[in-house]
Design a protein around this motif. Structure first.
Motif, mmCIF file in Angstrom:
data_model
loop_
_atom_site.group_PDB
_atom_site.id
_atom_site.type_symbol
_atom_site.label_atom_id
_atom_site.label_comp_id
_atom_site.label_asym_id
_atom_site.label_seq_id
_atom_site.Cartn_x
_atom_site.Cartn_y
_atom_site.Cartn_z
ATOM 1 N N HIS A 1 0.827 -1.196 0.000
ATOM 2 C CA HIS A 1 0.000 0.000 0.000
ATOM 3 C C HIS A 1 0.874 1.264 0.000
ATOM 4 C CE1 HIS A 1 -3.737 2.137 0.486
ATOM 5 N NE2 HIS A 1 -3.225 2.817 1.500
ATOM 6 N N THR A 2 1.934 1.259 0.799
ATOM 7 C CA THR A 2 2.873 2.388 0.842
ATOM 8 C C THR A 2 3.557 2.545 -0.518
ATOM 9 O OG1 THR A 2 3.254 2.027 3.202
ATOM 10 C CG2 THR A 2 4.914 3.312 2.021
ATOM 11 N N LEU A 3 3.979 1.440 -1.115
ATOM 12 C CA LEU A 3 4.592 1.485 -2.451
ATOM 13 C C LEU A 3 3.627 2.129 -3.438
ATOM 14 C CD1 LEU A 3 6.728 0.618 -4.623
ATOM 15 C CD2 LEU A 3 5.432 -1.511 -4.809
ATOM 16 N N HIS A 4 2.366 1.711 -3.397
ATOM 17 C CA HIS A 4 1.361 2.229 -4.319
ATOM 18 C C HIS A 4 1.231 3.752 -4.193
ATOM 19 C CE1 HIS A 4 -2.116 1.994 -6.932
ATOM 20 N NE2 HIS A 4 -2.810 2.705 -6.061
ATOM 21 N N LYS A 5 1.177 4.251 -2.963
ATOM 22 C CA LYS A 5 1.069 5.695 -2.751
ATOM 23 C C LYS A 5 2.292 6.431 -3.299
ATOM 24 C CE LYS A 5 0.219 5.864 1.672
ATOM 25 N NZ LYS A 5 -0.195 6.202 3.041
ATOM 26 N N MET A 6 3.476 5.848 -3.121
ATOM 27 C CA MET A 6 4.708 6.473 -3.620
ATOM 28 C C MET A 6 4.769 6.440 -5.151
ATOM 29 S SD MET A 6 6.257 7.538 -0.910
ATOM 30 C CE MET A 6 7.924 7.843 -1.409
ATOM 31 N N LEU A 7 4.341 5.323 -5.741
ATOM 32 C CA LEU A 7 4.377 5.198 -7.201
ATOM 33 C C LEU A 7 3.446 6.197 -7.877
ATOM 34 C CD1 LEU A 7 4.494 1.328 -7.735
ATOM 35 C CD2 LEU A 7 6.310 2.986 -8.217
ATOM 36 N N LYS A 8 2.338 6.539 -7.220
ATOM 37 C CA LYS A 8 1.387 7.494 -7.802
ATOM 38 C C LYS A 8 2.039 8.843 -8.098
ATOM 39 C CE LYS A 8 -3.096 6.053 -6.008
ATOM 40 N NZ LYS A 8 -4.186 6.443 -5.100
ATOM 41 N N LYS A 9 3.132 9.151 -7.416
ATOM 42 C CA LYS A 9 3.820 10.429 -7.620
ATOM 43 C C LYS A 9 4.614 10.460 -8.922
ATOM 44 C CE LYS A 9 4.239 11.165 -2.657
ATOM 45 N NZ LYS A 9 5.159 11.244 -1.514
ATOM 46 N N SER A 10 4.991 9.275 -9.443
ATOM 47 C CA SER A 10 5.837 9.258 -10.639
ATOM 48 C C SER A 10 5.224 8.534 -11.836
ATOM 49 C CB SER A 10 7.203 8.647 -10.309
ATOM 50 O OG SER A 10 7.044 7.319 -9.850
ATOM 51 N N ILE A 11 4.362 7.554 -11.599
ATOM 52 C CA ILE A 11 3.740 6.812 -12.699
ATOM 53 C C ILE A 11 2.260 6.603 -12.380
ATOM 54 C CG2 ILE A 11 5.870 5.583 -13.301
ATOM 55 C CD1 ILE A 11 4.635 3.067 -11.959
#
Length: 172
Positions: A46-56
């Motif tokens: 879930h944390t990865l998903h939130k971080m990925l939303k910033k770049s892709i």
């Protein structure tokens, strides 16, 4: 084809006296013929998903709110998380650093193998620099006859020049 492939073959339940139980997903990562395993909780996905939303634009995540003690539901979540990771790899030619960190992959250049030694085009701003060190250094031209003050010929240089330029000839 991407040099990275992932699968989530299994999961296990963990109990901790300090908090309620949770599930750990076992991720197998295969990169350039080498395989390693990473274990992650859903909260880390879930944390990865939130971080990925910033770049892709990442794919949809499996639902966060499930009764994670039901084996059938856990199997669906495992499959959904596996598909999530595989879709990120399939849809992105260059994988984000946060994604590589999540999978414990050392960062690798995003240029194709044929260009990995750098560009000969010095005009381009993004051309990479060669990072290797010389393996052999000639202090003088190896084709010239030894100078008068050379007491011994350089066997290493002669061997390399002979091996590179005359590989079919047998040594004297």
């Amino acid at each position: 084809m991407h040099p990275v492939s992932v699968s989530i073959p299994s999961f296990r339940s963990e109990t901790n006296p300090m908090e309620k139980g949770f599930t750990v997903f076992r991720i197998e990562v295969l990169m350039n013929g080498r395989q390693h395993t990473v274990e992650k909780r859903y909260s880390e996905f879930h944390t990865l998903h939130k971080m990925l939303k910033k770049s892709i634009k990442p794919p949809e995540m499996p639902s966060k709110h499930v009764r994670n003690w039901v084996p059938k539901v856990l199997e669906q979540r495992r499959h959904g998380l596996e598909l999530y990771l595989q879709t990120i790899i399939a849809e992105n030619l260059v994988l984000p650093k946060i994604f590589l960190d999540f999978l414990n992959i050392r960062h690798f250049p995003s240029v194709p193998k044929t260009e990995s030694c750098g560009s000969f085009d010095t005009e381009s701003e993004g051309s990479s620099k060669l990072s290797h060190q010389p393996a052999l250094l000639f202090l003088r031209d190896p084709y010239l006859l030894p100078s008068a003050h050379d007491m011994f010929s350089n066997v290493v240089i002669e061997g390399v020049v002979h091996g590179v330029f005359y590989p079919d000839l047998h040594p004297r």
